[in-house]
Design an enzyme around this catalytic site. Structure first.
Site, short mmCIF file in Angstrom:
data_model
loop_
_atom_site.label_atom_id
_atom_site.label_comp_id
_atom_site.label_asym_id
_atom_site.label_seq_id
_atom_site.Cartn_x
_atom_site.Cartn_y
_atom_site.Cartn_z
N ASP A 89 0.85 -1.18 0.00
CA ASP A 89 0.00 0.00 0.00
C ASP A 89 0.90 1.23 0.00
O ASP A 89 1.99 1.21 0.54
CB ASP A 89 -0.91 -0.02 1.23
CG ASP A 89 -2.05 0.96 1.12
OD1 ASP A 89 -2.16 1.63 0.08
OD2 ASP A 89 -2.84 1.07 2.08
N CYS A 311 -7.94 -26.36 9.42
CA CYS A 311 -6.74 -25.57 9.62
C CYS A 311 -5.87 -26.20 10.71
O CYS A 311 -6.35 -27.06 11.46
CB CYS A 311 -7.09 -24.12 10.01
SG CYS A 311 -7.61 -23.92 11.73
#
Length: 376
Positions: A89, A311
């Protein structure tokens, strides 16, 4: 760089290719603002939980440890030992989030560091130089993110300035990619659409930046004060003017439902700090909705966070154990929970891709768009 494979309505299935690999889209990018996922999750962990793209922030890495240091260490990929694609960003969001510490001018933005107060200047060229030093695959244009709502005339002037900044970003990115000591000479610049909540400004700005023929385009300035429906309306307004053969990125959004609805409106890339931030406060996502593991009802619960999840956390630990870790304020509570939430978001993107491949996205959307955001 981007191949659009198929569509279900406006939902898009594609493949994006850059210097550090291939990305299947739609995709959720895991946010490591300072080159690390908050919650003690390493680059090796990211590989295990299905991460395709890591996202870091220009402003924060410029302050600490310094982009020149990272350049000298071989770039951000080597520094954090992540071999996959990285998006950085531009620092533009800090123009918004540090509003009490900055002054915006045509040449750029004057900051006071949130760490020690020392003065910083960042303009389009400086943002490009920092991101070039980091060596990310995708660098974002330097822009101003305006709080919603804001006066029309201010947003209009901001859009016009952001366009001028983008032209400067493109020129500097092209110059930097040709330098002999550039970390990643294949770094690509994506533009950012702004315009607040004003449809005419959004459309005008999107048309203008599309003419620059950049590899990708983002919709910025959303999830900063407006309602969820307004956000969706803005995406619907802008999408027809976004080039179909370029990647589309919705910045800083959001919940699982937001992502599903964003895909339904033609978005390919997403990022948000929410899954990691929520996890650090015991707020976990499941395929039945969201839960808070600090609640007393989980004290003796022998189930995993989500019985439907495979997971690393769910394969080994119980809700009861995690409840204990949070009560005891053990760091392991955050680590295991962040791993689960990021895995969930990565799996969500995978299931969305599968649904588009199978022409069943609308059924998937109908089942999960509201369910995943509700509290259990």
């Amino acid at each position: 760089m981007f191949e659009l494979i198929k569509k279900n309505g406006k939902a898009r299935r594609g493949v994006f290719t850059c210097a550090h690999g291939t990305v299947q889209t739609p995709v959720f990018m895991n946010v490591g603002t300072q080159g690390a996922i908050k919650g003690a999750v390493s680059a090796a962990d990211l590989e295990k939980i299905g991460t395709q793209v890591e996202l870091s922030n220009t402003y924060h890495l410029h302050l600490r440890p310094g982009d020149r240091l990272i350049h000298d260490m071989g770039g951000l990929h080597k520094f954090m030992t992540w071999d996959g694609p990285i998006l950085t960003d531009s620092g533009g969001f800090q123009v918004f989030s540090l509003s009490s510490l900055r002054k915006i001018k045509e040449e750029g933005v004057y900051f006071a560091s949130h760490i020690d107060g020392h003065k910083i200047f960042m303009g389009p060229e400086e943002s490009m130089q920092i991101q070039s030093n980091l060596g990310s695959d995708i660098c974002m244009a330097f822009d101003e993110c305006v709080k919603n709502p804001a006066p029309y005339e201010y947003v209009k002037a901001s859009c016009e300035r952001t366009l001028r900044w983008l032209i400067r970003c493109k020129q500097e990115n092209e110059r930097l990619n040709k330098l002999p000591d550039t970390v990643n000479p294949q770094q690509m610049l994506w533009g950012i659409n702004q315009g607040g909540t004003y449809p005419d400004l959004r459309i005008w700005h999107m048309k203008q930046i599309a003419e620059l023929d950049l590899p990708g385009y983002a919709i910025g300035g959303l999830a900063v004060g407006e309602s969820t429906q307004t956000m969706y309306d803005i995406i619907d307004t802008v999408e027809p003017y976004m080039p179909e053969n370029k990647t589309r990125y919705l910045m800083g959004v959001g919940t699982p439902g937001n992502i599903i609805e964003g895909v339904a409106r033609g978005i390919d890339f997403f990022d948000c700090v929410m899954p990691a931030r929520n996890a650090r406060h015991a707020k976990l996502f499941t395929w039945q909705g969201a839960l808070n593991l600090k609640n007393a009802k989980y004290e003796r619960d022998t189930l995993p966070i989500d019985p439907q999840c495979d997971c690393p956390t769910c394969r080994r630990y119980t809700r009861s154990y995690l409840h204990h870790l949070f009560k005891a304020e053990e760091m392991l509570a955050m680590r295991l929970s962040v791993i689960h939430n990021l895995y969930f978001y990565n799996k969500l993107a995978e299931r969305i891709r599968d649904a588009i491949d199978d022409d069943s996205f609308e059924a998937f959307r109908a089942e999960y768009s509201e369910k995943l955001d509700r509290r259990i």
